[in-house]
Design a protein around this motif. Structure first.
Motif, PDB file in Angstrom:
ATOM      1  N   ALA A  33       0.855  -1.171  -0.013  1.00 12.50           N
ATOM      2  CA  ALA A  33       0.044  -0.103  -0.108  1.00 12.50           C
ATOM      3  C   ALA A  33       0.958   1.110   0.036  1.00 12.50           C
ATOM      4  CB  ALA A  33      -0.921  -0.090   1.110  1.00 12.50           C
ATOM      5  N   ALA A  34       0.306   2.503  -0.167  1.00 11.03           N
ATOM      6  CA  ALA A  34       0.830   3.702  -0.055  1.00 11.03           C
ATOM      7  C   ALA A  34       1.858   3.752   1.081  1.00 11.03           C
ATOM      8  CB  ALA A  34       0.248   4.617  -0.414  1.00 11.03           C
ATOM      9  N   GLY A  35       3.216   3.751   1.164  1.00  7.82           N
ATOM     10  CA  GLY A  35       3.782   4.177   2.075  1.00  7.82           C
ATOM     11  C   GLY A  35       4.208   2.608   3.087  1.00  7.82           C
ATOM     12  N   LEU A  96      -6.729  -3.405   5.818  1.00  6.70           N
ATOM     13  CA  LEU A  96      -7.296  -2.178   5.146  1.00  6.70           C
ATOM     14  C   LEU A  96      -6.666  -1.951   3.924  1.00  6.70           C
ATOM     15  CD1 LEU A  96      -7.941  -0.180   8.184  1.00  6.70           C
ATOM     16  CD2 LEU A  96      -9.588  -1.336   6.889  1.00  6.70           C
ATOM     17  N   ALA A  97      -7.055  -2.017   2.656  1.00  6.12           N
ATOM     18  CA  ALA A  97      -6.195  -1.570   1.594  1.00  6.12           C
ATOM     19  C   ALA A  97      -5.335  -2.684   1.299  1.00  6.12           C
ATOM     20  CB  ALA A  97      -5.435  -0.248   1.565  1.00  6.12           C
ATOM     21  N   GLY A  98      -5.800  -3.874   1.661  1.00  2.00           N
ATOM     22  CA  GLY A  98      -4.986  -5.250   1.448  1.00  2.00           C
ATOM     23  C   GLY A  98      -3.970  -5.199   2.604  1.00  2.00           C
ATOM     24  N   PRO A 242     -11.361   6.201   5.197  1.00  2.00           N
ATOM     25  CA  PRO A 242     -11.484   5.937   3.750  1.00  2.00           C
ATOM     26  C   PRO A 242     -12.868   5.056   3.472  1.00  2.00           C
ATOM     27  CG  PRO A 242      -9.299   5.598   4.327  1.00  2.00           C
ATOM     28  CD  PRO A 242      -9.995   5.774   5.711  1.00  2.00           C
ATOM     29  N   PRO A 243     -13.430   5.413   2.254  1.00  3.16           N
ATOM     30  CA  PRO A 243     -14.415   4.644   2.071  1.00  3.16           C
ATOM     31  C   PRO A 243     -14.529   2.894   2.138  1.00  3.16           C
ATOM     32  CG  PRO A 243     -13.882   6.107   0.254  1.00  3.16           C
ATOM     33  CD  PRO A 243     -12.835   6.157   1.308  1.00  3.16           C
ATOM     34  N   GLY A 244     -15.487   2.651   2.668  1.00  6.99           N
ATOM     35  CA  GLY A 244     -15.700   1.257   3.078  1.00  6.99           C
ATOM     36  C   GLY A 244     -14.505   0.648   4.205  1.00  6.99           C
ATOM     37  N   TRP A 245     -13.950   1.286   4.769  1.00  9.15           N
ATOM     38  CA  TRP A 245     -13.130   0.812   6.084  1.00  9.15           C
ATOM     39  C   TRP A 245     -14.015   0.752   7.205  1.00  9.15           C
ATOM     40  CZ3 TRP A 245      -7.457   2.983   6.168  1.00  9.15           C
ATOM     41  CH2 TRP A 245      -6.836   2.673   5.229  1.00  9.15           C
ATOM     42  N   VAL A 339      -7.391   5.928  15.239  1.00  7.89           N
ATOM     43  CA  VAL A 339      -6.568   6.588  14.144  1.00  7.89           C
ATOM     44  C   VAL A 339      -5.757   5.293  13.545  1.00  7.89           C
ATOM     45  CG1 VAL A 339      -4.217   6.768  15.795  1.00  7.89           C
ATOM     46  CG2 VAL A 339      -4.729   8.182  13.598  1.00  7.89           C
ATOM     47  N   MET A 340      -5.576   4.202  14.050  1.00  8.80           N
ATOM     48  CA  MET A 340      -5.047   2.925  13.433  1.00  8.80           C
ATOM     49  C   MET A 340      -5.808   2.498  12.356  1.00  8.80           C
ATOM     50  SD  MET A 340      -4.058  -0.416  15.444  1.00  8.80           S
ATOM     51  CE  MET A 340      -5.404  -0.881  16.059  1.00  8.80           C
ATOM     52  N   MET A 341      -7.222   2.948  11.955  1.00  7.36           N
ATOM     53  CA  MET A 341      -7.800   2.368  11.148  1.00  7.36           C
ATOM     54  C   MET A 341      -8.459   3.600  10.290  1.00  7.36           C
ATOM     55  SD  MET A 341      -9.768  -0.949  12.665  1.00  7.36           S
ATOM     56  CE  MET A 341     -10.070  -0.250  14.215  1.00  7.36           C
ATOM     57  N   GLU A 342      -7.706   4.941  10.205  1.00  5.15           N
ATOM     58  CA  GLU A 342      -8.096   5.925   9.577  1.00  5.15           C
ATOM     59  C   GLU A 342      -7.080   6.435   8.540  1.00  5.15           C
ATOM     60  OE1 GLU A 342     -10.351   7.942  13.535  1.00  5.15           O
ATOM     61  OE2 GLU A 342      -8.559   8.661  12.687  1.00  5.15           O
ATOM     62  N   LYS A 343      -7.297   7.496   7.865  1.00  8.33           N
ATOM     63  CA  LYS A 343      -6.751   7.978   6.787  1.00  8.33           C
ATOM     64  C   LYS A 343      -4.998   8.020   7.071  1.00  8.33           C
ATOM     65  CE  LYS A 343      -7.414  12.842   6.921  1.00  8.33           C
ATOM     66  NZ  LYS A 343      -7.737  14.314   6.326  1.00  8.33           N
ATOM     67  N   ASN A 344      -4.865   8.461   8.343  1.00 10.08           N
ATOM     68  CA  ASN A 344      -3.422   8.850   9.046  1.00 10.08           C
ATOM     69  C   ASN A 344      -2.814   7.470   9.374  1.00 10.08           C
ATOM     70  OD1 ASN A 344      -3.188  11.221   7.757  1.00 10.08           O
ATOM     71  ND2 ASN A 344      -4.311  12.208   9.440  1.00 10.08           N
ATOM     72  N   ARG A 345      -3.262   6.309   9.113  1.00 14.01           N
ATOM     73  CA  ARG A 345      -2.629   5.181   9.889  1.00 14.01           C
ATOM     74  C   ARG A 345      -1.126   5.073   9.560  1.00 14.01           C
ATOM     75  NH1 ARG A 345      -3.699  -0.549   7.499  1.00 14.01           N
ATOM     76  NH2 ARG A 345      -3.523  -0.357   5.465  1.00 14.01           N
ATOM     77  N   MET A 346      -0.536   5.381   8.486  1.00 15.65           N
ATOM     78  CA  MET A 346       0.643   5.067   7.932  1.00 15.65           C
ATOM     79  C   MET A 346       1.556   5.821   8.963  1.00 15.65           C
ATOM     80  SD  MET A 346       0.312   2.580   6.069  1.00 15.65           S
ATOM     81  CE  MET A 346       2.389   2.285   6.289  1.00 15.65           C
TER      82      MET A 346
END
Length: 365
Positions: A33-35, A96-98, A242-245, A339-346
């Protein structure tokens, strides 16, 4: 399914699964995934340990690590425990996102474990949960949870032949891991506290109600979503998750309670020991344990919109860590208690990996 023995009780079933295609028993490569951490094959194993608190109730433990590797130093072994309401298995290992948080750390060379406490997730349900909630008092208090963690820590230490491992707790899980570490520093390398619980000066989002606290409580999907977004500015709510999370998490989480899933609407039942502890200690201005007794390195990680355990609790807890050899406080922007399951999780995952892998926190490079 084979059988193995943990040396602490009866033989327990163990199932070896691989990667993100675990249900099919196949080897898999984590999709980057990204990052994300570099892609790599991961082994997954599941264990069920007998719980001393009640015969016939087991403790669910999941493990992921780089495929084919079975030897790890203690500083590369991590155990995660959940908070008051939701299990570790559907948060720490939600792809999430794989990619799950567990995948990310395992791909960096960690031997990663999670535990669902009795009454949660994939673990057994104590007898109190087979009766109406009002028939029994609250159970699974923080010392009980710390005892379960101790059993799992000893299992992992024996399995891998190490003296110490890393621990990480989320929300109420910070009290569980903090209490355990304060009396077992000799078994802990480093401690990560994600949204730490401390003395409360503001009302809790998890109300105790009036009178006797029942054995367990029931949570709906709608109430879970409302609680998740409490404290988030209105103009930021739409893109925080993110959508669907949320739906992916809720589907996985609520499915772990077979009894609650049959209700209309479906609910998730959770033990109320944590609510009783909140009333007896944190909301009453009394500490359940002393963070000053923790003598290992500590990372506190928190997000600015956390309405469950606001920033002041994390800041005040940080000040109480008077005997940690070093400590760090990281506050993430635009995030909540989850936050572990949000857009800033990375950002969240990178901070944890950096803390657990650094060899010299004083170095300039």
């Amino acid at each position: 399914m084979d059988r193995s023995h943990d040396g602490q009780g009866p033989a327990m079933p163990r199932r070896r699964l691989f990667g993100t295609l675990a249900a099919a028993g196949l080897a898999a490569t984590i999709a980057p995934a990204a990052g994300a951490a570099p892609a790599g094959r991961l082994d997954r194993e599941e264990f069920r340990l007998p719980w001393a608190g009640e015969a016939g109730v087991d403790i669910y433990v999941r493990n992921k690590h780089p495929a084919g590797q079975n030897t790890f130093p203690g500083e590369r072994i991590l155990l995660f425990v959940h908070g008051s309401t939701y299990p570790a298995s559907t948060a720490f290992d939600l792809p999430l996102a794989g990619m799950s948080a567990m995948d990310y750390l395992a791909a960096q060379g960690f031997d990663v474990y999670l535990v669902d406490l009795p009454g949660y997730g994939q673990s057994g349900r104590p007898k109190q949960m087979s009766a109406p909630a009002a028939d029994n008092p609250a159970f699974m208090r923080t010392p009980d949870a710390a005892a379960v963690v101790g059993q799992v820590v000893d299992f992992i230490r024996k399995r891998r032949g190490v003296d110490k491992i890393d621990l990480m707790g989320w929300s109420w899980g910070t009290s569980t891991m903090g209490l355990y570490t304060s009396t077992h520093n000799d078994k802990v390398n480093r401690l990560v506290l994600y949204a730490p619980q401390w003395l409360a000066r503001t009302p809790s989002l998890m109300a105790a109600g009036d009178g006797k606290i029942p054995a367990y409580r029931s949570v709906s999907r709608d109430s879970a979503k409302t609680r998740w977004l409490t404290g988030v500015p209105e103009d930021k709510k739409a893109d925080l998750i993110p959508p669907g999370w949320f739906e992916q998490w809720a589907d996985a989480t609520f499915a772990t309670d077979a009894v609650g899933a049959k209700q209309s609407p479906p609910v998730l039942r959770a033990p109320n020991g944590t609510v009783a502890d909140k009333e007896d200690y944190w909301a009453a201005g009394k500490a359940l344990y002393d963070p000053g007794a923790i003598t290992v390195p500590v990372l506190i990680i928190h997000a600015e919109w956390d309405a469950d355990l606001p920033s002041y609790q994390a800041q005040e807890y940080f000040a109480k860590l008077t005997h940690a050899p070093y400590k760090r406080f990281v506050e993430l922007g635009e995030g909540t208690h989850t936050v572990m399951m949000e857009k800033n999780r990375m950002q969240f995952l990178r901070e944890i990996a950096a803390f657990l892998t650094e060899s010299d926190p004083q170095a300039l490079n």
